[in-house]
Design a protein around this motif. Structure first.
Motif, PDB file in Angstrom:
ATOM      1  N   MET A   1      85.418  58.445 -47.289  1.00 27.36           N
ATOM      2  CA  MET A   1      85.825  57.762 -46.054  1.00 27.36           C
ATOM      3  C   MET A   1      86.798  58.633 -45.250  1.00 27.36           C
ATOM      4  N   ILE A   2      87.137  58.177 -44.067  1.00 26.22           N
ATOM      5  CA  ILE A   2      87.988  58.965 -43.191  1.00 26.22           C
ATOM      6  C   ILE A   2      89.447  58.738 -43.549  1.00 26.22           C
ATOM      7  N   ASP A   3      90.186  59.807 -43.722  1.00 24.64           N
ATOM      8  CA  ASP A   3      91.616  59.727 -43.979  1.00 24.64           C
ATOM      9  C   ASP A   3      92.363  59.791 -42.658  1.00 24.64           C
ATOM     10  N   SER A   4      93.648  59.371 -42.691  1.00 27.32           N
ATOM     11  CA  SER A   4      94.429  59.329 -41.464  1.00 27.32           C
ATOM     12  C   SER A   4      94.680  60.716 -40.893  1.00 27.32           C
ATOM     13  N   ASP A   5      94.571  61.776 -41.749  1.00 29.29           N
ATOM     14  CA  ASP A   5      94.802  63.119 -41.256  1.00 29.29           C
ATOM     15  C   ASP A   5      93.503  63.880 -41.033  1.00 29.29           C
ATOM     16  N   ALA A   6      92.367  63.160 -41.005  1.00 27.47           N
ATOM     17  CA  ALA A   6      91.076  63.801 -40.785  1.00 27.47           C
ATOM     18  C   ALA A   6      91.024  64.412 -39.396  1.00 27.47           C
ATOM     19  N   ALA A   7      90.210  65.461 -39.253  1.00 27.42           N
ATOM     20  CA  ALA A   7      90.096  66.138 -37.956  1.00 27.42           C
ATOM     21  C   ALA A   7      89.618  65.184 -36.875  1.00 27.42           C
ATOM     22  N   SER A   8      88.723  64.269 -37.235  1.00 23.92           N
ATOM     23  CA  SER A   8      88.196  63.334 -36.241  1.00 23.92           C
ATOM     24  C   SER A   8      89.291  62.420 -35.705  1.00 23.92           C
ATOM     25  N   VAL A   9      90.164  61.931 -36.591  1.00 27.48           N
ATOM     26  CA  VAL A   9      91.240  61.063 -36.147  1.00 27.48           C
ATOM     27  C   VAL A   9      92.165  61.816 -35.206  1.00 27.48           C
ATOM     28  N   ARG A  10      92.470  63.040 -35.541  1.00 29.92           N
ATOM     29  CA  ARG A  10      93.350  63.840 -34.690  1.00 29.92           C
ATOM     30  C   ARG A  10      92.714  64.082 -33.318  1.00 29.92           C
ATOM     31  N   GLN A  11      91.405  64.369 -33.316  1.00 27.79           N
ATOM     32  CA  GLN A  11      90.751  64.622 -32.031  1.00 27.79           C
ATOM     33  C   GLN A  11      90.713  63.352 -31.183  1.00 27.79           C
ATOM     34  N   ILE A  12      90.471  62.224 -31.823  1.00 29.35           N
ATOM     35  CA  ILE A  12      90.460  60.963 -31.080  1.00 29.35           C
ATOM     36  C   ILE A  12      91.839  60.686 -30.475  1.00 29.35           C
ATOM     37  N   GLU A  13      92.868  60.881 -31.275  1.00 24.50           N
ATOM     38  CA  GLU A  13      94.229  60.678 -30.760  1.00 24.50           C
ATOM     39  C   GLU A  13      94.510  61.572 -29.564  1.00 24.50           C
ATOM     40  N   LEU A  14      94.088  62.828 -29.652  1.00 25.03           N
ATOM     41  CA  LEU A  14      94.319  63.773 -28.565  1.00 25.03           C
ATOM     42  C   LEU A  14      93.580  63.350 -27.302  1.00 25.03           C
ATOM     43  N   LEU A  15      92.313  62.932 -27.450  1.00 24.45           N
ATOM     44  CA  LEU A  15      91.527  62.507 -26.293  1.00 24.45           C
ATOM     45  C   LEU A  15      92.132  61.263 -25.649  1.00 24.45           C
ATOM     46  N   GLN A  16      92.583  60.326 -26.471  1.00 20.59           N
ATOM     47  CA  GLN A  16      93.187  59.115 -25.930  1.00 20.59           C
ATOM     48  C   GLN A  16      94.441  59.430 -25.125  1.00 20.59           C
ATOM     49  N   LYS A  17      95.228  60.365 -25.615  1.00 18.66           N
ATOM     50  CA  LYS A  17      96.449  60.740 -24.893  1.00 18.66           C
ATOM     51  C   LYS A  17      96.117  61.438 -23.577  1.00 18.66           C
ATOM     52  N   ARG A  18      95.156  62.361 -23.627  1.00 20.13           N
ATOM     53  CA  ARG A  18      94.785  63.090 -22.414  1.00 20.13           C
ATOM     54  C   ARG A  18      94.222  62.161 -21.346  1.00 20.13           C
ATOM     55  N   ALA A  19      93.341  61.248 -21.781  1.00 17.75           N
ATOM     56  CA  ALA A  19      92.660  60.372 -20.821  1.00 17.75           C
ATOM     57  C   ALA A  19      93.453  59.115 -20.515  1.00 17.75           C
ATOM     58  N   ASP A  20      94.439  58.827 -21.359  1.00 16.61           N
ATOM     59  CA  ASP A  20      95.188  57.574 -21.238  1.00 16.61           C
ATOM     60  C   ASP A  20      94.209  56.397 -21.192  1.00 16.61           C
ATOM     61  N   ALA A  21      93.260  56.419 -22.130  1.00 16.02           N
ATOM     62  CA  ALA A  21      92.208  55.397 -22.144  1.00 16.02           C
ATOM     63  C   ALA A  21      91.631  55.274 -23.542  1.00 16.02           C
ATOM     64  N   ASP A  22      90.964  54.143 -23.777  1.00 14.68           N
ATOM     65  CA  ASP A  22      90.161  54.006 -24.989  1.00 14.68           C
ATOM     66  C   ASP A  22      88.955  54.931 -24.862  1.00 14.68           C
ATOM     67  N   ASP A 126      95.379  50.683 -29.228  1.00 11.06           N
ATOM     68  CA  ASP A 126      96.376  49.762 -29.769  1.00 11.06           C
ATOM     69  C   ASP A 126      96.115  49.353 -31.215  1.00 11.06           C
ATOM     70  N   GLU A 127      95.140  50.003 -31.882  1.00 14.06           N
ATOM     71  CA  GLU A 127      94.865  49.705 -33.281  1.00 14.06           C
ATOM     72  C   GLU A 127      94.721  51.007 -34.055  1.00 14.06           C
ATOM     73  N   ASP A 128      94.878  50.917 -35.368  1.00  8.95           N
ATOM     74  CA  ASP A 128      94.769  52.083 -36.232  1.00  8.95           C
ATOM     75  C   ASP A 128      93.373  52.703 -36.108  1.00  8.95           C
ATOM     76  N   ILE A 129      93.335  53.998 -35.825  1.00  8.79           N
ATOM     77  CA  ILE A 129      92.047  54.664 -35.588  1.00  8.79           C
ATOM     78  C   ILE A 129      91.188  54.678 -36.836  1.00  8.79           C
ATOM     79  N   ALA A 130      91.771  55.043 -37.975  1.00 11.28           N
ATOM     80  CA  ALA A 130      90.988  55.126 -39.208  1.00 11.28           C
ATOM     81  C   ALA A 130      90.399  53.772 -39.570  1.00 11.28           C
ATOM     82  N   ALA A 131      91.170  52.701 -39.368  1.00  9.76           N
ATOM     83  CA  ALA A 131      90.673  51.355 -39.676  1.00  9.76           C
ATOM     84  C   ALA A 131      89.516  50.990 -38.752  1.00  9.76           C
ATOM     85  N   GLN A 132      89.640  51.339 -37.466  1.00  9.51           N
ATOM     86  CA  GLN A 132      88.556  51.045 -36.524  1.00  9.51           C
ATOM     87  C   GLN A 132      87.283  51.794 -36.895  1.00  9.51           C
TER      88      GLN A 132
END
Length: 396
Positions: A1-22, A126-132
């Motif tokens: 399963m996906i861990d909180s430090d997985a590359a995908s989680v980090r990329q999603i966090e980065l995209l959300q910050k850049r776009a300021d959007a889901d 507004d929710e945990d990425i790994a859980a989603q």
């Protein structure tokens, strides 16, 4: 399963910050892998997953940009995170294209035993990425038809289905004599799209009849308001096997024509060979009723299916449309010229006219004159255009 430090989680966090959007992601699940592992060995199964990963990476790079991430998230499941923030709607449009990219036979699975499930999911801020991602992965098994149906219904209810018209010309005189009405999808986020994604989704969700009826209603409404210069153009409307399988289709279409105030003798209804052959008895009855209304009937993409010549002789048909696969090589392939000549000779013997599709070169048009083809369409003069551009093409 996906861990909180997985590359995908980090990329999603980065995209959300850049776009300021889901943002949206795509999940892919490979089914029937256990059966292949059992019958051909785990090495074959591993090789298939590697091939799936390669195709996903190629697709993601082409469609979503370099830097898109493809990650295996446990077992036979993969996650695609686009390089740029995309909405859920934008990704859902790509689901069918991704199915096509994975449908070609793979080494180790030449008979296509793998089944692929694809789903887009919105990852909120507004929710945990790994859980989603875990929840989205667990929900991937839900039927795709429900998602397809929602997409089609939204397009219909929001009037996103529009019609473009491909001009048709008389081979001998060069005069524009008609147009083919072609469905287009005015997507709210992606702009103008071809018919493919919407038609494929409608077929999967068994909403083909609803989509066709909507397209017909739009085209007939536009025809009713055309200026006098366009009043003599024939308009070809496409119908499907699902339409012909509905015993009330002809009556319903006749009512739409009456309400629109359009002369039925300006309308040609086109169907493919496959639609014609799926239920010959129903097709013959429906086509006879439509022809009695005044509509002409055309067989589209003729030469690519499995036509029964006796069926052609029995059905009420007025036109055969030669598939563009034959006409595009008319100026270079002796074999295709022979096929086109055979179709023209067959049509002439049956009292039918021939329309050639896909004409792009003057040499092809010259061949059509030699062969006795009556009408043509193609990018040599014009591709599909909105109705308001047709008057300008009359004298082109």
């Amino acid at each position: 399963m996906i861990d909180s430090d997985a590359a995908s989680v980090r990329q999603i966090e980065l995209l959300q910050k850049r776009a300021d959007a889901d943002i949206g992601v795509i999940l892919v699940q490979v089914d029937q892998l256990a059966r292949i592992n059992t019958s051909a060995g785990p090495e074959t199964g591993d090789a298939l997953l590697e091939e799936v990963a390669r195709r996903l990476e190629s697709f993601a790079g082409d469609e979503f940009g370099q830097g898109s991430l493809v990650e295996r998230i446990g077992g036979p499941r993969f996650l695609i995170v686009p390089a740029t923030a995309l909405s859920l709607g934008a990704l859902r449009v790509q689901e069918r294209a991704l199915h096509v990219a994975l449908a070609e036979p793979m080494v180790g699975d030449p008979n296509g035993r793998l089944a692929i499930r694809i789903g887009a999911s919105l990852i909120t801020r507004d929710e945990d990425i790994a859980a989603q991602l875990r929840i989205a992965s667990d929900q991937l098994g839900r039927p795709a038809s429900a998602r397809d149906g929602a997409m089609v219904q939204a397009a219909l209810s929001h009037n996103e289905v529009i019609i473009y018209y491909q001009p048709q010309y008389d081979v001998a005189t060069g005069e524009m004599t008609g147009v083919e009405a072609l469905l287009r999808w005015q997507h709210p986020e992606l702009g103008l799209l071809g018919a493919g994604p919407l038609v494929t989704a409608a077929r999967a969700a068994r909403l083909e009849r609803e989509l066709t009826e909507h397209a017909h209603r739009v085209a007939l409404g536009e025809m009713a308001g055309w200026p006098p210069a366009l009043a003599k153009l024939r308009v070809s409307l496409n119908i499907t096997a699902a339409d012909l399988g509905d015993p009330e289709f002809a009556d319903r279409f006749a009512m739409m024509v009456k309400w629109a105030g359009v002369d039925a003798d300006r309308i040609t209804l086109e169907l493919t060979e496959q639609a014609m052959l799926s239920d010959p008895a129903s097709a013959a009855a429906q086509l006879a009723q439509l022809r009695a209304l005044g509509c002409a009937i055309a067989i589209d993409d003729f030469g690519t299916g499995y036509s029964s010549l006796s069926l052609l002789a029995r059905l009420p048909i007025d036109y055969l449309k030669i598939d563009s696969g034959f006409t595009r090589s008319l100026d270079g392939s002796d074999r295709d010229r022979i096929v086109v000549r055979a179709i023209v000779d067959l049509a002439r013997a049956l009292g039918l006219l021939v329309v050639a599709e896909g004409i792009e070169k003057e040499q092809q048009l010259g061949r059509l004159k030699e062969l006795g083809v009556a009408t043509w369409q193609g990018f040599l003069k014009s591709g599909p255009v909105p109705a308001d551009q047709l008057p300008g093409l009359l004298s082109a």
